[in-house]
Enzyme design. Structure first.
Site, PDB file in Angstrom:
ATOM      1  N   PHE A  37       6.564   2.087  -4.064  1.00 52.86           N
ATOM      2  CA  PHE A  37       7.949   2.275  -3.617  1.00 52.86           C
ATOM      3  C   PHE A  37       8.511   3.663  -3.904  1.00 52.86           C
ATOM      4  O   PHE A  37       9.590   3.994  -3.433  1.00 52.86           O
ATOM      5  CB  PHE A  37       8.887   1.204  -4.203  1.00 52.86           C
ATOM      6  N   TYR A  91       2.903   4.719   0.908  1.00 52.81           N
ATOM      7  CA  TYR A  91       3.523   5.248   2.121  1.00 52.81           C
ATOM      8  C   TYR A  91       2.488   6.082   2.872  1.00 52.81           C
ATOM      9  O   TYR A  91       1.685   6.788   2.263  1.00 52.81           O
ATOM     10  CB  TYR A  91       4.723   6.123   1.771  1.00 52.81           C
ATOM     11  N   HIS A 145      11.191  -9.178   0.590  1.00 57.05           N
ATOM     12  CA  HIS A 145      10.893  -7.750   0.504  1.00 57.05           C
ATOM     13  C   HIS A 145      12.159  -6.949   0.805  1.00 57.05           C
ATOM     14  O   HIS A 145      12.999  -7.367   1.618  1.00 57.05           O
ATOM     15  CB  HIS A 145       9.802  -7.405   1.526  1.00 57.05           C
ATOM     16  N   ASP A 199       0.851  -1.188   0.000  1.00 54.42           N
ATOM     17  CA  ASP A 199       0.000   0.000   0.000  1.00 54.42           C
ATOM     18  C   ASP A 199       0.886   1.237   0.000  1.00 54.42           C
ATOM     19  O   ASP A 199       2.091   1.137   0.181  1.00 54.42           O
ATOM     20  CB  ASP A 199      -1.004   0.005   1.159  1.00 54.42           C
TER      21      ASP A 199
END
Length: 227
Positions: A80, A69, A192, A67
């Protein structure tokens, strides 16, 4: 607040895959949240920036995030990525490090990934909005139906693309790519890039060079991964 509107190039592509009322449902949810005085990121004009910057026929790679920031001024509709002038969050710093190690690129001075998006890298979060200060707050509120349809559309496209699945959440979302007719795509998996998991295999994954080698071998050029 106006209803969510899918950018024109994606409408025809998504129509067979998406419930006609899906956009209405997520629009209604967001309207309720904002009427209640909740601050939602990113701002309305940027919530579908990933689609606006990367039309379906241009997609060559897909990077899936969870989702946006949830801090002020960070999210602008690309997974990102952060705006120019905003400090790169830890996961993005680790992306910078892997880029440098994989492709011998200089460490960038910013974290804005619009340059990737304009080259056909679809930077797609699972949920496209979040309440300020509450990560994951808009998961399972209706976005998943829309973003699943986007992933399915790319998987069904005849042109080979690369799916970069970082972390268990992205890997779960991308698990059906082959079933959807996407056996001709390259699917790359790694932990991740978060500091919590980056040392478990994200560093050294070399996804950027692997993606370019695949795309070039299939006549789709290469991506300039410099930021």
């Amino acid at each position: 607040m106006a209803a969510i509107s899918v950018p024109e190039p994606w409408r025809e592509t998504l129509a067979p895959l998406l419930d006609a009322t899906a956009l209405e449902r997520i629009s209604a949810f967001l309207a309720r949240e904002e009427r209640a005085g909740k601050l939602v990121y990113p701002p309305p004009a940027e919530r579908l920036s990933a689609l606006a910057l990367t039309p379906p026929e241009a997609v060559r790679a897909v990077i899936l995030g969870q989702d946006p920031y949830h801090g002020a001024g960070q999210a602008h509709g690309l997974a990102f990525s952060v705006r120019h002038g905003v400090k790169a969050p830890p996961s993005l710093v680790n992306i910078h490090k892997e880029l440098a190690a994989d492709l011998a690129l200089p460490r960038p001075a910013h974290g804005n990934l619009e340059g990737w998006a304009r080259q056909g890298v679809l930077l797609l979060n699972n949920a496209l909005t979040v309440e300020a200060g509450r990560p994951g707050s808009h998961q399972k509120r209706g976005w998943e139906e829309i973003t699943d349809a986007i992933v399915a559309a790319v998987a069904k496209a005849p042109a080979p693309s690369v799916f970069l699945l970082w972390g268990s959440h992205a890997q779960k979302k991308g698990a059906r790519i082959a079933e959807l007719g996407g056996g001709h795509h390259l699917v790359l998996r790694a932990p991740h890039p978060s500091p919590l998991s980056a040392h478990a295999g994200w560093f050294g994954s070399r996804h950027f060079s692997q993606a370019n080698a695949f795309l070039e071998s299939h006549g789709r050029g290469t991506i300039d991964w410099r930021i």
